[in-house]
Design a protein around this motif. Sequence first.
Motif, short mmCIF file in Angstrom:
data_model
loop_
_atom_site.label_atom_id
_atom_site.label_comp_id
_atom_site.label_asym_id
_atom_site.label_seq_id
_atom_site.Cartn_x
_atom_site.Cartn_y
_atom_site.Cartn_z
N GLU A 248 0.82 -1.22 0.00
CA GLU A 248 0.00 0.00 0.00
C GLU A 248 0.85 1.27 0.00
O GLU A 248 0.51 2.26 -0.64
CB GLU A 248 -0.93 0.00 1.21
N SER A 249 1.96 1.24 0.71
CA SER A 249 2.80 2.43 0.80
C SER A 249 3.52 2.74 -0.51
O SER A 249 4.02 3.85 -0.70
CB SER A 249 3.83 2.25 1.92
N SER A 250 3.57 1.79 -1.44
CA SER A 250 4.24 2.01 -2.73
C SER A 250 3.28 2.45 -3.82
O SER A 250 3.73 2.83 -4.91
CB SER A 250 4.94 0.72 -3.17
N LEU A 251 1.98 2.40 -3.56
CA LEU A 251 1.01 2.75 -4.60
C LEU A 251 1.04 4.24 -4.89
O LEU A 251 0.88 5.06 -3.98
CB LEU A 251 -0.39 2.35 -4.16
N PRO A 252 1.25 4.65 -6.13
CA PRO A 252 1.21 6.07 -6.46
C PRO A 252 -0.22 6.58 -6.44
O PRO A 252 -1.06 6.13 -7.23
CB PRO A 252 1.81 6.14 -7.87
N LEU A 253 -0.53 7.47 -5.52
CA LEU A 253 -1.89 7.95 -5.33
C LEU A 253 -1.85 9.42 -4.95
O LEU A 253 -1.18 9.81 -3.99
CB LEU A 253 -2.57 7.14 -4.22
N LEU A 321 0.83 -0.65 8.54
CA LEU A 321 0.94 -1.16 9.91
C LEU A 321 1.38 -2.62 9.95
O LEU A 321 1.51 -3.21 11.02
CB LEU A 321 -0.40 -1.01 10.63
N GLY A 322 1.58 -3.21 8.77
CA GLY A 322 2.05 -4.59 8.72
C GLY A 322 0.98 -5.62 8.56
O GLY A 322 1.28 -6.82 8.47
N GLY A 323 -0.28 -5.20 8.49
CA GLY A 323 -1.36 -6.15 8.28
C GLY A 323 -1.61 -6.41 6.81
O GLY A 323 -0.94 -5.87 5.93
#
Length: 339
Positions: A248-253, A321-323
């Motif tokens: 999720e943290s890598s998704l360009p948004l 958060l790692g989930g």
Amino acid sequence: MADKRIMLAHGDGGALTHRLVQELFLRHFPHPTLHGLTDGALLPQPNGPMVMSTDSFVVNPIFFPGGDIGKLAVAGTVNDVAVSGARPLYLSVGFILEEGLLINELDQVVHSLAQAAEAAGVAVVAGDTKVVEKGHGDGIYINSTGIGVLPVGRDFGYHRIAPGDVILINGFVGDHGLAILSKRAGLTFDTPVQSDCAPLNGLIETLLERVPEATSAVKFMRDPTRGGVATTLKEIALSTGRDIYLDESSLPLREEVQGAAELLGLDPLYLANEGKVLVVVSPEAAEAVLAIMGEHPLGRDGAIIGRVSEGTGQVYLRTPLGGHRILDMLAGDPLPRIC
């Protein structure tokens, strides 16, 4: 034209039809094959297997931030051919017009379509126009068919995808869906959201020509249109029997897209895109593909967003958060008439 609006007589094959073709359509579409006005386009024999794709466009509204139904028809059709690994060459376009449509609006749409086709390097070589009674359409619908040629040695398919492969996207997700929604609902944002509508064949061809051993490094490509990135990746996972893990943290948004989607209760991963391509590549080639993608105007915001693993056809989203959250196909379109 002296006539201000489309009339039923524009579709009867008579004088007004002739004028519409001669004075509007042929003015924008210069290919000599089309100007012959025969019942079929005579095209040169291609040097390689042919790829054909057809699509219909009913987007509402027909003009939206970043494009219109004409540009969208080119982008959507060209991209379907290009992600198959083919070089798009020709388009046919069929217009279904509603009685009462302003002719200057039709002219704008056809002009936009012609400009997009020229930018993509494809020629409109066949077309058709029909008119339906007022109340039996919604201004204008377009059906388009694209034809391309597949260069020797290119083989992209689900069968090529293996555990360890990396998934890339060429830029921000959800822009088209939010642009349509904002226009339709009259929403305004501090930073306007524009559709990403664009033909991607130039970007794709650049990747395939410049990536070392591209025919083996690039495994598969898809454009995540209706249903967005999540639905497209779920289709890939089911078709391969592999699992896909997204970061999720890598998704360009874009912040404005994320904020508006949260406000409206929508997930950006399920919003349509019309200028994005998902590229599955071998892990050793991922950084090279990303670097080449970043040199193209339509790939400057590209990112590595996930990986393929052994599994049973699931798509998981790793949260900051790692989930993990399971992503499934879109169930019930929250935004119909998106393309």
